[in-house]
Enzyme design. Structure first.
Site, PDB file in Angstrom:
ATOM      1  N   LYS A 161     -24.571  -1.023  21.266  1.00  0.00           N
ATOM      2  CA  LYS A 161     -24.104  -2.182  22.029  1.00  0.00           C
ATOM      3  C   LYS A 161     -24.163  -1.819  23.499  1.00  0.00           C
ATOM      4  O   LYS A 161     -24.079  -0.641  23.857  1.00  0.00           O
ATOM      5  CB  LYS A 161     -22.646  -2.512  21.654  1.00  0.00           C
ATOM      6  CG  LYS A 161     -22.273  -3.945  21.912  1.00  0.00           C
ATOM      7  CD  LYS A 161     -22.740  -4.840  20.783  1.00  0.00           C
ATOM      8  CE  LYS A 161     -22.492  -6.295  21.042  1.00  0.00           C
ATOM      9  NZ  LYS A 161     -22.711  -7.086  19.815  1.00  0.00           N
ATOM     10  N   ASP A 168     -25.375 -11.314  23.333  1.00  0.00           N
ATOM     11  CA  ASP A 168     -23.982 -11.341  22.876  1.00  0.00           C
ATOM     12  C   ASP A 168     -23.281 -12.265  23.885  1.00  0.00           C
ATOM     13  O   ASP A 168     -23.959 -13.094  24.506  1.00  0.00           O
ATOM     14  CB  ASP A 168     -23.367  -9.927  22.855  1.00  0.00           C
ATOM     15  CG  ASP A 168     -22.041  -9.875  22.088  1.00  0.00           C
ATOM     16  OD1 ASP A 168     -22.065  -9.862  20.854  1.00  0.00           O
ATOM     17  OD2 ASP A 168     -20.968  -9.880  22.725  1.00  0.00           O
TER      18      ASP A 168
HETATM   19  P1  NDP Z   1     -21.249 -17.047  24.175  1.00  0.00           P
HETATM   20  O1  NDP Z   1     -21.219 -16.394  25.500  1.00  0.00           O
HETATM   21  O2  NDP Z   1     -22.374 -17.952  23.842  1.00  0.00           O
HETATM   22  O3  NDP Z   1     -19.890 -17.871  23.933  1.00  0.00           O
HETATM   23  C1  NDP Z   1     -18.666 -17.220  24.001  1.00  0.00           C
HETATM   24  C2  NDP Z   1     -17.563 -18.244  23.757  1.00  0.00           C
HETATM   25  O4  NDP Z   1     -16.329 -17.572  23.584  1.00  0.00           O
HETATM   26  C3  NDP Z   1     -17.365 -19.183  24.930  1.00  0.00           C
HETATM   27  O5  NDP Z   1     -16.899 -20.413  24.465  1.00  0.00           O
HETATM   28  C4  NDP Z   1     -16.301 -18.452  25.746  1.00  0.00           C
HETATM   29  O6  NDP Z   1     -15.548 -19.300  26.606  1.00  0.00           O
HETATM   30  C5  NDP Z   1     -15.430 -17.877  24.660  1.00  0.00           C
HETATM   31  N1  NDP Z   1     -14.810 -16.643  25.136  1.00  0.00           N
HETATM   32  C6  NDP Z   1     -15.444 -15.500  25.494  1.00  0.00           C
HETATM   33  N2  NDP Z   1     -14.564 -14.572  25.914  1.00  0.00           N
HETATM   34  C7  NDP Z   1     -13.356 -15.170  25.827  1.00  0.00           C
HETATM   35  C8  NDP Z   1     -12.056 -14.719  26.107  1.00  0.00           C
HETATM   36  N3  NDP Z   1     -11.819 -13.468  26.578  1.00  0.00           N
HETATM   37  N4  NDP Z   1     -11.030 -15.587  25.879  1.00  0.00           N
HETATM   38  C9  NDP Z   1     -11.278 -16.856  25.415  1.00  0.00           C
HETATM   39  N5  NDP Z   1     -12.505 -17.327  25.135  1.00  0.00           N
HETATM   40  C10 NDP Z   1     -13.519 -16.490  25.332  1.00  0.00           C
HETATM   41  O7  NDP Z   1     -21.142 -15.857  23.122  1.00  0.00           O
HETATM   42  P2  NDP Z   1     -21.517 -15.843  21.559  1.00  0.00           P
HETATM   43  O8  NDP Z   1     -21.242 -17.163  20.965  1.00  0.00           O
HETATM   44  O9  NDP Z   1     -22.849 -15.252  21.440  1.00  0.00           O
HETATM   45  O10 NDP Z   1     -20.481 -14.760  21.013  1.00  0.00           O
HETATM   46  C11 NDP Z   1     -19.205 -15.132  20.492  1.00  0.00           C
HETATM   47  C12 NDP Z   1     -18.686 -14.019  19.595  1.00  0.00           C
HETATM   48  O11 NDP Z   1     -19.608 -13.826  18.509  1.00  0.00           O
HETATM   49  C13 NDP Z   1     -18.537 -12.645  20.244  1.00  0.00           C
HETATM   50  O12 NDP Z   1     -17.457 -11.971  19.657  1.00  0.00           O
HETATM   51  C14 NDP Z   1     -19.840 -11.943  19.859  1.00  0.00           C
HETATM   52  O13 NDP Z   1     -19.697 -10.539  19.879  1.00  0.00           O
HETATM   53  C15 NDP Z   1     -20.008 -12.456  18.442  1.00  0.00           C
HETATM   54  N6  NDP Z   1     -21.346 -12.387  17.879  1.00  0.00           N
HETATM   55  C16 NDP Z   1     -22.424 -12.912  18.537  1.00  0.00           C
HETATM   56  C17 NDP Z   1     -23.675 -12.856  17.954  1.00  0.00           C
HETATM   57  C18 NDP Z   1     -24.872 -13.471  18.603  1.00  0.00           C
HETATM   58  O14 NDP Z   1     -25.945 -13.406  17.999  1.00  0.00           O
HETATM   59  N7  NDP Z   1     -24.764 -14.081  19.754  1.00  0.00           N
HETATM   60  C19 NDP Z   1     -23.892 -12.192  16.669  1.00  0.00           C
HETATM   61  C20 NDP Z   1     -22.679 -11.741  16.029  1.00  0.00           C
HETATM   62  C21 NDP Z   1     -21.474 -11.826  16.640  1.00  0.00           C
HETATM   63  P3  NDP Z   1     -15.783 -19.197  28.206  1.00  0.00           P
HETATM   64  O15 NDP Z   1     -17.151 -19.762  28.414  1.00  0.00           O
HETATM   65  O16 NDP Z   1     -14.696 -19.994  28.804  1.00  0.00           O
HETATM   66  O17 NDP Z   1     -15.707 -17.735  28.543  1.00  0.00           O
HETATM   67  O1  2IT Z   2     -22.762  -8.700  17.390  1.00  0.00           O
HETATM   68  C1  2IT Z   2     -23.944  -8.889  17.042  1.00  0.00           C
HETATM   69  O2  2IT Z   2     -24.325  -8.639  15.897  1.00  0.00           O
HETATM   70  C2  2IT Z   2     -24.876  -9.432  18.029  1.00  0.00           C
HETATM   71  N1  2IT Z   2     -24.479  -9.721  19.151  1.00  0.00           N
HETATM   72  C3  2IT Z   2     -26.333  -9.594  17.676  1.00  0.00           C
HETATM   73  C4  2IT Z   2     -27.066  -8.294  17.863  1.00  0.00           C
HETATM   74  C5  2IT Z   2     -28.558  -8.374  17.691  1.00  0.00           C
HETATM   75  O3  2IT Z   2     -29.180  -7.319  17.897  1.00  0.00           O
HETATM   76  O4  2IT Z   2     -29.124  -9.425  17.368  1.00  0.00           O
END
Ligand code: NDP
Ligand code: 2IT
Length: 451
Positions: A128, A168
């Protein structure tokens, strides 16, 4: 060998060594607790110090990221890449851009990624990275200059067979584009396979954007089948409104469920009529194009109410809850409210969104609980499929990728259930995911000698 004493000693060591790495310690302790069952059966893994080796990253790179803002001002952020384990394949895992990023957060994410990637069955190690850069309020040009500066250092450490970053929090197709552009400038090589989550117009995979959210809901579908139940007509609380939340909402609609909430760091929108059709399109435009705040949704649609500063969990009854924002966003009070309101399934779209006390409470009250390293693995699994397509120099259709994603989520679900059952804790997906993920990595580490 007393397995419990052995695990207690490792836990003590972790806690005393890095008392300030709260998130990493939380993630490590959860896995170590599940390992009590494994070490009893496989004492050889204790003799070979597999756990002691696995909790220390292969390496951590920390660097300075200097960039210039639109007013000509000089800015400096911290950049990181935690390469945790390449026992099963090249290091693989996303990049997070958020002001809360620090070594503890990235170590927790990199550590969980090892087990998650193992569960996919693909040849992927765990890593990461990211930065404490805050993309909020930054112009496209500022984000581009930041990404270029970040890659100026990162490019030394990555490659299609070495380490393959992706998105992420705060990193999507736009950022991956700027990162790949700079990688090309520095290396003069079009190595598409060095990053995943690329645009479908230049080397990305269809369905990668949707994959984490879709995979999460496929996993929920599998969990409900165990109880002869289904998503159809169930109200679903979702937190977040970013990539994962958006496509979880989309897939809940496909299954005939009713997604009734989304949120961002300023508060929660409840829409009991369901976030679908025109309202879903508005959400995508608001968050992906205009990059606005979620309160606007409730200003635009009269079926919705905005709750400033609130999380979704106690705001409306729902059978299913999908935390899709960030770590530790669902605590014991939230879990209590969910159970009181009749919730029967919680599955993590985010990484570690549920606090340990909340997990114990949910499991203790018969709620099906899907831990992120299993239920959100669809994103990285489809990144693996993107790497395969890049190597083949071919692109699969939407249907082909979606079918593979669904198959992978099914097999992850089965691996978790089988391991939980085999090790005497049926229905415990946390133990199942940790054990099934661990056994594949441990075997590889053992086969590869003391390294
Ligand atoms: P995005 O940046 O697209 O969206 C993040 C969302 O979460 C936004 O709505 C944001 O609101 C909110 N958020 C982030 N930090 C905080 C915080 N500290 N407090 C409150 N709200 C918060 O990210 P993703 O959707 O890609 O990721 C979301 C989660 O999913 C994370 O935990 C990530 O690690 C996990 N994940 C992502 C993957 C991927 O492929 N993208 C794969 C697997 C897991 P705001 O805009 O107001 O900050
Ligand atoms: O938390 C996760 O699994 C991700 N943000 C996706 C990682 C990836 O390599 O697609």
């Amino acid at each position: 060998m007393d397995a419990n004493q052995y695990i207690d000693e490792i836990i003590q060591d972790v806690l005393t060594k890095y008392p300030w790495q709260k998130e990493f310690n939380q993630a490590a302790l959860e896995v170590l607790e599940s390992m009590r069952l494994v070490i009893e059966r496989y004492p050889k893994y204790a003799e070979h110090r597999i756990l002691e080796r696995l909790i220390v990253p292969d390496r951590v790179v920390v660097f300075r990221v200097p960039w210039q803002d639109d007013h000509g001002g000089y800015q400096v952020n911290r950049g990181f890449r935690v390469q945790f384990s390449n026992a099963l394949g090249p290091y693989k895992g996303g990049l997070r851009l958020h002001p809360t990023v620090n070594l503890s957060v990235l170590k927790f994410l990199g550590f969980e990624q090892i087990f998650k990637n193992s569960l996919t069955g693909l040849a992927l190690g765990g890593a990461k990275g990211g930065s404490d850069f805050d993309p909020k309020g930054k112009s496209d040009d500022e984000v581009m200059r930041f990404c270029q500066a970040f890659m100026n250092e990162l490019f030394h450490y990555i490659g299609p067979d070495t380490d393959v970053p992706a998105g992420d929090i705060g990193v999507g197709v736009r950022e991956i584009g700027y990162l790949l552009g700079q990688y090309k400038m520095l290396t003069r090589i079009y190595a598409g396979g060095v990053l995943t989550g690329k645009s479908i117009h230049w080397g990305g995979s269809l369905i990668r954007t949707e994959a984490t959210g879709y995979g999460l809901v496929y996993f929920v579908d599998e969990m409900l089948r165990i109880r002869d139940d289904e998503i159809r007509e169930k109200q679903v609380l979702v937190s977040g409104s970013g990539n994962v939340a958006q496509y979880a909402i989309d897939k809940v609609n496909h299954f005939g469920g009713i997604p009734i909430s989304c949120s961002d760091s300023s508060g929660t929108v409840i829409d009991l009529d369901g976030i679908r059709g025109e309202k879903f399109d508005f959400l995508l435009d608001l968050k992906n194009v205009r990059r606005g705040r979620i309160a606007e949704y409730a200003e635009r649609f009269r079926t919705a109410t905005f709750y400033p500063g609130k999380r979704p969990w106690g705001l409306a009854p729902a059978k299913i809850a999908l935390p899709c924002a960030t770590q530790n966003e669902l605590d014991l009070d939230d879990a209590t409210a969910l159970v009181e309101n009749g919730c029967m399934c919680v599955a993590e779209g985010a990484n570690m969104p549920t606090t340990p006390e909340a997990v114990a409470y949910l499991q203790g009250h018969g709620v099906l609980f899907g831990p992120g390293k299993a239920s959100n693995a669809g994103g990285v699994a489809t990144s693996g499929l993107e790497m395969s397509q890049n190597s083949l120099r071919l692109s699969w259709t939407r249907e082909e990728v979606d079918e593979k994603l669904r198959g992978i989520m099914r097999s992850i679900h089965k691996r978790c259930r089988d391991a939980a059952e085999e090790f005497g804790t049926p229905d415990n997906y946390v133990n199942g995911a940790n054990i099934a993920g661990f056994l594949r990595v441990a075997k590889a580490m053992d086969d590869q000698g003391l390294v």
